[in-house]
Enzyme design. Structure first.
Site, PDB file in Angstrom:
ATOM      1  N   ASP A 136     -77.510 -15.737  17.477  1.00  0.00           N
ATOM      2  CA  ASP A 136     -77.425 -14.761  16.388  1.00  0.00           C
ATOM      3  C   ASP A 136     -75.960 -14.343  16.405  1.00  0.00           C
ATOM      4  OD1 ASP A 136     -77.153 -12.325  15.013  1.00  0.00           O
ATOM      5  OD2 ASP A 136     -79.289 -11.954  15.204  1.00  0.00           O
ATOM      6  N   HIS A 137     -75.184 -14.836  15.431  1.00  0.00           N
ATOM      7  CA  HIS A 137     -73.737 -14.695  15.595  1.00  0.00           C
ATOM      8  C   HIS A 137     -73.259 -13.234  15.555  1.00  0.00           C
ATOM      9  CE1 HIS A 137     -73.583 -14.747  11.133  1.00  0.00           C
ATOM     10  NE2 HIS A 137     -72.414 -14.145  11.267  1.00  0.00           N
ATOM     11  N   HIS A 145     -80.013 -10.372  12.399  1.00  0.00           N
ATOM     12  CA  HIS A 145     -78.789  -9.580  12.593  1.00  0.00           C
ATOM     13  C   HIS A 145     -79.048  -8.064  12.609  1.00  0.00           C
ATOM     14  CE1 HIS A 145     -76.971 -13.377  11.970  1.00  0.00           C
ATOM     15  NE2 HIS A 145     -76.867 -13.346  10.657  1.00  0.00           N
TER      16      HIS A 145
HETATM   17  N1  LIG Z   1     -73.770 -22.110   6.820  1.00  0.00           N
HETATM   18  C1  LIG Z   1     -73.790 -20.896   7.326  1.00  0.00           C
HETATM   19  O1  LIG Z   1     -72.977 -20.020   7.026  1.00  0.00           O
HETATM   20  C2  LIG Z   1     -74.831 -20.524   8.337  1.00  0.00           C
HETATM   21  C3  LIG Z   1     -75.802 -21.422   8.725  1.00  0.00           C
HETATM   22  N2  LIG Z   1     -76.725 -21.069   9.667  1.00  0.00           N
HETATM   23  C4  LIG Z   1     -77.744 -22.018  10.089  1.00  0.00           C
HETATM   24  O2  LIG Z   1     -77.105 -23.187  10.586  1.00  0.00           O
HETATM   25  C5  LIG Z   1     -77.876 -24.334  10.306  1.00  0.00           C
HETATM   26  C6  LIG Z   1     -77.016 -25.325   9.543  1.00  0.00           C
HETATM   27  O3  LIG Z   1     -76.614 -24.715   8.341  1.00  0.00           O
HETATM   28  P1  LIG Z   1     -75.623 -25.449   7.307  1.00  0.00           P
HETATM   29  O4  LIG Z   1     -74.527 -26.127   8.019  1.00  0.00           O
HETATM   30  O5  LIG Z   1     -75.305 -24.441   6.279  1.00  0.00           O
HETATM   31  O6  LIG Z   1     -76.580 -26.534   6.689  1.00  0.00           O
HETATM   32  P2  LIG Z   1     -76.241 -27.745   5.709  1.00  0.00           P
HETATM   33  O7  LIG Z   1     -77.162 -27.636   4.540  1.00  0.00           O
HETATM   34  O8  LIG Z   1     -74.789 -27.840   5.427  1.00  0.00           O
HETATM   35  O9  LIG Z   1     -76.760 -29.000   6.545  1.00  0.00           O
HETATM   36  C7  LIG Z   1     -76.300 -29.405   7.816  1.00  0.00           C
HETATM   37  C8  LIG Z   1     -76.491 -30.893   7.965  1.00  0.00           C
HETATM   38  O10 LIG Z   1     -77.872 -31.245   8.054  1.00  0.00           O
HETATM   39  C9  LIG Z   1     -77.987 -32.614   7.690  1.00  0.00           C
HETATM   40  N3  LIG Z   1     -79.148 -32.792   6.807  1.00  0.00           N
HETATM   41  C10 LIG Z   1     -79.389 -32.140   5.668  1.00  0.00           C
HETATM   42  N4  LIG Z   1     -80.555 -32.568   5.121  1.00  0.00           N
HETATM   43  C11 LIG Z   1     -81.038 -33.506   5.957  1.00  0.00           C
HETATM   44  C12 LIG Z   1     -82.204 -34.335   5.957  1.00  0.00           C
HETATM   45  N5  LIG Z   1     -83.099 -34.275   4.978  1.00  0.00           N
HETATM   46  N6  LIG Z   1     -82.371 -35.167   6.990  1.00  0.00           N
HETATM   47  C13 LIG Z   1     -81.470 -35.237   7.978  1.00  0.00           C
HETATM   48  N7  LIG Z   1     -80.353 -34.492   8.026  1.00  0.00           N
HETATM   49  C14 LIG Z   1     -80.144 -33.634   7.036  1.00  0.00           C
HETATM   50  C15 LIG Z   1     -76.730 -33.000   6.930  1.00  0.00           C
HETATM   51  O11 LIG Z   1     -75.980 -33.922   7.696  1.00  0.00           O
HETATM   52  P3  LIG Z   1     -75.892 -35.488   7.362  1.00  0.00           P
HETATM   53  O12 LIG Z   1     -76.250 -35.684   5.937  1.00  0.00           O
HETATM   54  O13 LIG Z   1     -74.482 -35.880   7.700  1.00  0.00           O
HETATM   55  O14 LIG Z   1     -76.860 -36.099   8.297  1.00  0.00           O
HETATM   56  C16 LIG Z   1     -75.966 -31.708   6.828  1.00  0.00           C
HETATM   57  O15 LIG Z   1     -74.595 -31.849   6.951  1.00  0.00           O
HETATM   58  C17 LIG Z   1     -79.096 -23.834   9.526  1.00  0.00           C
HETATM   59  O16 LIG Z   1     -80.147 -23.604  10.437  1.00  0.00           O
HETATM   60  C18 LIG Z   1     -78.631 -22.498   8.958  1.00  0.00           C
HETATM   61  O17 LIG Z   1     -79.712 -21.615   8.775  1.00  0.00           O
HETATM   62  C19 LIG Z   1     -76.700 -19.854  10.273  1.00  0.00           C
HETATM   63  C20 LIG Z   1     -75.753 -18.919   9.938  1.00  0.00           C
HETATM   64  C21 LIG Z   1     -74.776 -19.160   8.920  1.00  0.00           C
HETATM   65  O1  LIG Z   2     -76.333 -15.600   9.085  1.00  0.00           O
HETATM   66  C1  LIG Z   2     -75.829 -15.346   8.017  1.00  0.00           C
HETATM   67  O2  LIG Z   2     -74.766 -14.527   7.994  1.00  0.00           O
HETATM   68  C2  LIG Z   2     -73.875 -14.508   6.877  1.00  0.00           C
HETATM   69  C3  LIG Z   2     -73.051 -13.236   7.028  1.00  0.00           C
HETATM   70  O3  LIG Z   2     -72.284 -13.324   8.194  1.00  0.00           O
HETATM   71  P1  LIG Z   2     -70.901 -12.528   8.318  1.00  0.00           P
HETATM   72  O4  LIG Z   2     -70.458 -12.830   9.693  1.00  0.00           O
HETATM   73  O5  LIG Z   2     -70.009 -13.070   7.234  1.00  0.00           O
HETATM   74  O6  LIG Z   2     -71.223 -11.090   8.091  1.00  0.00           O
HETATM   75  C4  LIG Z   2     -74.634 -14.534   5.578  1.00  0.00           C
HETATM   76  O7  LIG Z   2     -73.723 -14.653   4.493  1.00  0.00           O
HETATM   77  C5  LIG Z   2     -75.570 -15.711   5.569  1.00  0.00           C
HETATM   78  O8  LIG Z   2     -76.362 -15.690   4.382  1.00  0.00           O
HETATM   79  C6  LIG Z   2     -76.494 -15.680   6.769  1.00  0.00           C
HETATM   80  O9  LIG Z   2     -77.213 -16.904   6.855  1.00  0.00           O
END
Ligand SMILES: NC(=O)C1=CN([C@@H]2O[C@H](COP(=O)(O)OP(=O)(O)OC[C@H]3O[C@@H](n4cnc5c(N)ncnc54)[C@H](OP(=O)(O)O)[C@@H]3O)[C@@H](O)[C@H]2O)C=CC1
Ligand SMILES: O=C1O[C@H](COP(=O)(O)O)[C@@H](O)[C@H](O)[C@H]1O
Length: 493
Positions: free
Chosen positions: A184-185, A247
């Protein structure tokens, strides 16, 4: 012994290395730890993705992103040294052979290090893939050493209590609890960690930190950004699951927990679980009394036109997903009897601002002739971001011949070095490399947090007719959220 000496050779495997989180947070965090000399002497990062790619191409992609997202400047000297630690590996999440090949790659690195290295697996992928990956890892014996192998799981951990329990059970077939780092960042943010230092490192506040002296507590996490490119994820998630379950409840735990006997991870985690257990559960018929949901419509943020949520790419034109949530909690324990904890979060709000307000009670009697109307009750504001400070508001004498009072503020701001503060992901990744679980969530913590959300989640889900949008982009959320606090004579600060 320096921290670095405690960091044994480590191979880091990032599932979803081509994704949004990896490019904006994970690679920048590893890069900054590297230039701060906090990475192990021997380490490599295996970046997994489905597409055909090669190391050079992938490294260039990471470099471009570092230039946008790294806290510290990317110099060619540092980059040259860092990039050689990154390898791209084509991988299919659901193919057994892919895991066998990955295991081979890990063993090849061990040969280079001349030891069985630690392995840190970062699951930076959607939550629905976690159980399949964990099962494949077990079958391929990839994480075979419970003392050396760790797995980091992103939030949200499951989508409700039942799925979190199921996921915990599945993970426990491959990993021991001490190997699982549920991230949980917010717990890595400087100012969130400072809550513990402030409360338990001083003798003057803790005696007042209870229902006898505190009228109410507010926690606001307001965002300016909307759903951005994450509609597929956000449509299924909403503000309650995305922000409050993790969070905001974690911040609430830090503000309200009992003093831990030590900084042992189990001790701190136990105290947090006690808070979550003490949160009064809301019955279905009381949901509207305790909780408000909202979704942004068109508006203006900083003078610029902003789209409605339902107009965002990938969002259904009749979406019922909440982009705002406000809840009033009570903690049924001795310390917090009848003290409301108001929490709220929303996207496309007036400004990005996260802060905690501790509202102290009014004086029972005023010594001053004008009576209590002249006095403002004391208030402590802990700013989490973007400003990082602590403000104590109290009454003072106005300079002059008569004894008149005015409210003043004492500000603590040690974060003049703010730009040098590590990013939350740097702190958390370093803790995971060092094997310290304190800032990560234990299985019972996540399950209990989902339990707190359960009735609200089920009630909102069952009502398909939300009258959305109900707040303008660039505002402080729906009008009903004011009513939530005003019913008790309070106001959002
Ligand atoms: N982005 C953010 O700001 C935050 C994200 N998170 C969490 O982090 C995790 C990753 O988030 P995020 O990076 O945004 O996600 P993305 O939607 O960018 O996906 C991450 C990767 O998952 C792979 N992927 C997507 N769909 C499929 C599929 N159907 N089968 C296999 N691989 C797949 C892809 O890699 P490839 O196609 O190369 O295999 C993709 O680059 C999630 O659990 C999210 O809730 C938490 C806090 C903040
Ligand atoms: O985990 C998440 O956090 C961001 C907000 O993070 P912050 O560090 O920029 O306050 C939020 O935008 C996102 O929807 C959520 O998945």
């Amino acid at each position: 012994m320096s921290e670095k000496e405690t960091l044994t050779p480590t191979t880091i495997v990032i599932f979803g290395a081509t994704g949004d989180l990896a490019k904006r947070k994970l690679f920048p965090a590893f890069y900054n730890l590297f230039i701060d000399d906090r990475m192990p002497k021997d380490f490599n990062i295996i970046a997994l993705g489905r597409a055909e790619n090669d190391d050079e191409n992938f490294r260039n992609y990471i470099k471009e992103n570092l230039e946008n997202f790294s806290r510290k400047k990317v110099t060619s000297e540092d980059w040259e040294a860092f990039q050689s630690h990154i390898v791209y590996f084509r991988h299919q999440l659901d193919e057994v052979n892919s895991y066998k090949a990955l295991n081979q790659k890990l063993e090849d690195f061990d040969k280079v290090y001349e030891t069985r290295a630690n392995r840190l697996f970062y699951l930076s992928i959607a939550p629905n893939f976690v159980s399949a990956i964990s099962g494949h890892m077990k079958n391929a014996s990839i994480a075979s050493d419970p003392k050396k192998d760790r797995i980091i799981i992103e939030k949200p951990f499951g989508h409700d209590k039942a799925s979190a329990i199921e996921l915990n059970n599945l993970l426990s077939q491959t990993f021991e609890e001490e190997q699982i780092y549920r991230i949980d960042h917010y717990l890595g943010k400087e100012t969130v960690q400072n809550i513990l230092a402030f409360r338990f490192g001083n003798s003057i506040f803790e005696p007042l930190w209870n229902h006898r002296h505190i009228e109410s507590i507010q926690i606001t996490v307001a965002e300016e950004v909307g759903v951005e490119t994450r509609a597929a994820f956000y449509e299924q998630t909403g503000a309650l699951r995305d922000m409050i379950q993790n969070h905001l409840l974690q911040i609430l735990c830090m503000v309200s927990m009992e003093a831990p006997a030590s900084l042992e991870s189990s001790e701190i985690r136990d105290k947090k679980v006690d808070v979550l257990k003490s949160i009064r559960r809301i019955t279905p018929e009381k949901v509207d009394h305790y909780a408000v949901r909202g979704q942004y419509g068109k508006g203006k943020i900083n003078g610029v036109d902003a789209k409605a949520y339902r107009e965002e790419e990938g969002v259904a034109s009749d979406s019922n997903t909440e982009t705002f949530a406000a809840i009033k909690f009570y903690l049924d324990n001795e310390r917090w009897q009848n003290t409301p904890f108001y929490v709220r979060t929303g996207k496309k709000m007036k400004e990005k601002h996260s802060y905690i307000t501790i509202q102290f009670k009014e004086l029972p009697h005023s010594t001053f002739s004008d009576g209590p109307s002249q006095l403002s009750a004391n208030r402590l504001i802990i700013n989490i971001q973007p400003s990082m400070d602590i403000r104590l508001q109290f009454m003072s004498k106005k300079p002059g011949l008569s004894l008149e009072l005015k409210p003043v503020e004492m500000v603590f701001n040690d974060f003049a070095c703010q730009e040098n503060s590590p990013e939350a992901y740097e702190t958390l990744l370093l803790e995971a490399l060092l094997g310290d679980l304190t800032l990560f969530m234990r299985s019972d913590q996540v399950e209990e947090a989902w339990d707190v959300m359960k009735t609200i989640q089920e009630t909102w889900q069952s009502r398909k007719d939300a009258s959305f949008p109900n707040y303008k982009a660039g505002s402080w959320g729906p009008e009903e959220s004011n009513a939530l606090v005003e019913r008790q004579g309070h106001k959002w600060v």
